[in-house]
Design a protein around this motif. Structure first.
Motif, PDB file in Angstrom:
ATOM      1  N   PHE A   1       4.590  -2.747   0.248  1.00 50.87           N
ATOM      2  CA  PHE A   1       3.416  -3.422   0.778  1.00 50.87           C
ATOM      3  C   PHE A   1       2.988  -4.600  -0.105  1.00 50.87           C
ATOM      4  CE2 PHE A   1       2.621   1.087   2.217  1.00 50.87           C
ATOM      5  CZ  PHE A   1       2.822   0.842   3.572  1.00 50.87           C
ATOM      6  N   ASN A   2       1.939  -5.295   0.369  1.00 55.75           N
ATOM      7  CA  ASN A   2       1.268  -6.272  -0.472  1.00 55.75           C
ATOM      8  C   ASN A   2       0.612  -5.552  -1.662  1.00 55.75           C
ATOM      9  OD1 ASN A   2       2.063  -7.988   1.542  1.00 55.75           O
ATOM     10  ND2 ASN A   2      -0.002  -8.524   2.213  1.00 55.75           N
TER      11      ASN A   2
ATOM     12  N   TYR B   1       4.543 -10.498  -0.919  1.00 54.57           N
ATOM     13  CA  TYR B   1       5.778 -10.792  -1.652  1.00 54.57           C
ATOM     14  C   TYR B   1       5.975 -12.299  -1.711  1.00 54.57           C
ATOM     15  CZ  TYR B   1      10.834 -11.241  -2.399  1.00 54.57           C
ATOM     16  OH  TYR B   1      12.075 -11.599  -2.872  1.00 54.57           O
ATOM     17  N   ARG B   2       6.319 -12.797  -2.891  1.00 59.14           N
ATOM     18  CA  ARG B   2       6.461 -14.225  -3.202  1.00 59.14           C
ATOM     19  C   ARG B   2       5.122 -14.956  -3.260  1.00 59.14           C
ATOM     20  NH1 ARG B   2      11.540 -15.870   0.792  1.00 59.14           N
ATOM     21  NH2 ARG B   2      13.135 -14.635  -0.246  1.00 59.14           N
ATOM     22  N   GLY B   3       4.029 -14.196  -3.170  1.00 53.10           N
ATOM     23  CA  GLY B   3       2.716 -14.825  -3.140  1.00 53.10           C
ATOM     24  C   GLY B   3       2.117 -15.017  -4.520  1.00 53.10           C
TER      25      GLY B   3
ATOM     26  N   ASP C   1      -1.457  -2.412  -1.348  1.00 49.79           N
ATOM     27  CA  ASP C   1      -2.415  -2.851  -0.330  1.00 49.79           C
ATOM     28  C   ASP C   1      -1.676  -2.926   0.999  1.00 49.79           C
ATOM     29  OD1 ASP C   1      -4.136  -4.157   1.412  1.00 49.79           O
ATOM     30  OD2 ASP C   1      -5.024  -5.372  -0.168  1.00 49.79           O
ATOM     31  N   PRO C   2      -1.745  -1.856   1.821  1.00 46.69           N
ATOM     32  CA  PRO C   2      -0.966  -1.817   3.061  1.00 46.69           C
ATOM     33  C   PRO C   2      -1.660  -2.480   4.239  1.00 46.69           C
ATOM     34  CG  PRO C   2      -2.085   0.258   2.775  1.00 46.69           C
ATOM     35  CD  PRO C   2      -2.463  -0.598   1.588  1.00 46.69           C
TER      36      PRO C   2
ATOM     37  N   ILE D   1      -4.884   7.682  -0.378  1.00 45.47           N
ATOM     38  CA  ILE D   1      -3.803   8.037  -1.300  1.00 45.47           C
ATOM     39  C   ILE D   1      -2.876   6.855  -1.512  1.00 45.47           C
ATOM     40  CG2 ILE D   1      -1.792   9.528  -1.615  1.00 45.47           C
ATOM     41  CD1 ILE D   1      -3.265  11.714  -0.122  1.00 45.47           C
ATOM     42  N   VAL D   2      -2.650   6.066  -0.439  1.00 43.52           N
ATOM     43  CA  VAL D   2      -1.762   4.907  -0.549  1.00 43.52           C
ATOM     44  C   VAL D   2      -2.404   3.821  -1.404  1.00 43.52           C
ATOM     45  CG1 VAL D   2      -0.580   3.071   0.717  1.00 43.52           C
ATOM     46  CG2 VAL D   2      -0.633   5.397   1.644  1.00 43.52           C
TER      47      VAL D   2
END
Length: 217
Positions: free
Chosen positions: A46-47, A67-69, A90-91, A103-104
Motif C-alpha cells: 500500500f501507500n 510508490y515513487r512518491g 496507508d491502504p 490492524i492494517v
C-alpha cells in the motif's frame, strides 16, 4: 435608571480591560531545525504514512505517499536532535473515506531513531520489499543532502539506486540516449547514490545497463 446605566458601563469597561490584559498570549521561540523529506520506494504494498512518534510540534507527517512518491511539500522543518520516526501502511489511496482496518493502518513498515543536525537537509528513502521472503525488508535509507549551489546556467541532479531486486547498474546520461563511452555512474549498487552532477539546460536521457555491458535493464 441613570444609576443602573452607570453600573453597567463600569462593568463593561472592567470586562474590556480584563480581556485586553490577555491578548498577547504566550510566545515560543522556534527550535533549531533540520530539514527532512520522504520518498516511498517500496513497490509491492500500500501507500505509506511517515510520522514522527516522539513529539507533535516540528514533526510534519508525510501521509498517503504512493510508490515513487515524494512526501507533500518536499522538505519540512523537523526539530533537530534525536528523533524517533515510523512508517505505517496507508491502504486508502487518494485519502478516500473508505473504511480501513485498524490492524492494517497500525502496521509498522519502518522504525528508526536518528540524530538530525540543525541546518542540515536529509532525504529519507523507504527501500526494500514488503512481501514475505523478500531479500531486502523495508527500511529507511537516510541520505544527508549536500545541496549544490544553484545556478541559472545549469541544473544539478543525482542518481540513486533503490531497486532492491536489480542490483548494480551502469547509468548513462546524455542528450541523445547513447550507451557508449564511459558511464555517468559505473556499477551503482543498491542503496547507493552519486554526488550531485551538473547538466546544461536541455534534453537529458538516462539509460541503465548491466555493469560493463550495453544490455539495457
Amino acid at each position: 435608571m441613570r444609576f443602573q446605566r452607570l453600573i453597567f458601563a463600569v462593568i463593561l469597561a472592567c470586562g474590556v480591560t480584563a480581556c485586553a490584559k490577555n491578548i498577547t498570549g504566550v510566545t515560543h521561540s522556534v527550535p533549531p531545525l533540520a530539514y527532512v523529506r520522504y520518498i516511498n520506494a517500496v513497490s509491492d504494498t500500500f501507500n505509506m504514512d511517515f510520522r514522527a512518534v516522539d513529539q507533535v510540534v516540528y514533526s510534519q507527517p508525510f501521509l498517503n505517499v504512493a510508490y515513487r512518491g515524494l512526501g507533500d511539500a518536499n522538505y519540512q522543518g523537523y526539530q533537530a536532535g534525536s528523533r524517533h520516526v515510523r512508517v505505517f501502511l496507508d491502504p486508502s489511496p487518494g485519502n478516500t473515506a473508505a473504511p480501513v482496518d485498524p490492524i492494517v493502518v497500525s502496521t509498522v513498515m519502518a522504525d528508526t531513531t536518528y540524530t538530525f543536525v540543525a541546518g542540515s537537509y536529509y532525504t529519507l528513502v523507504h527501500i526494500g520489499n514488503a512481501r514475505a521472503g523478500a531479500a531486502v525488508t523495508p527500511k529507511l535509507w537516510i541520505i544527508t543532502d549536500a545541496l549544490p549551489v544553484q545556478s541559472a546556467a545549469s541544473v544539478q541532479y543525482r542518481i540513486i539506486n533503490v531497486a532492491s531486486v536489480q542490483g548494480a547498474v551502469d547509468v548513462y546520461a546524455s542528450a541523445t540516449g547513447t550507451t557508449t563511452g564511459t558511464p555517468t555512474a559505473s556499477s551503482l549498487g543498491f542503496a547507493s547514490s552519486t554526488a550531485y552532477l551538473t547538466w546544461a539546460p536541455g534534453p537529458l536521457i538516462m539509460k541503465m545497463t548491466t555493469p560493463g555491458t550495453q544490455t539495457l535493464v
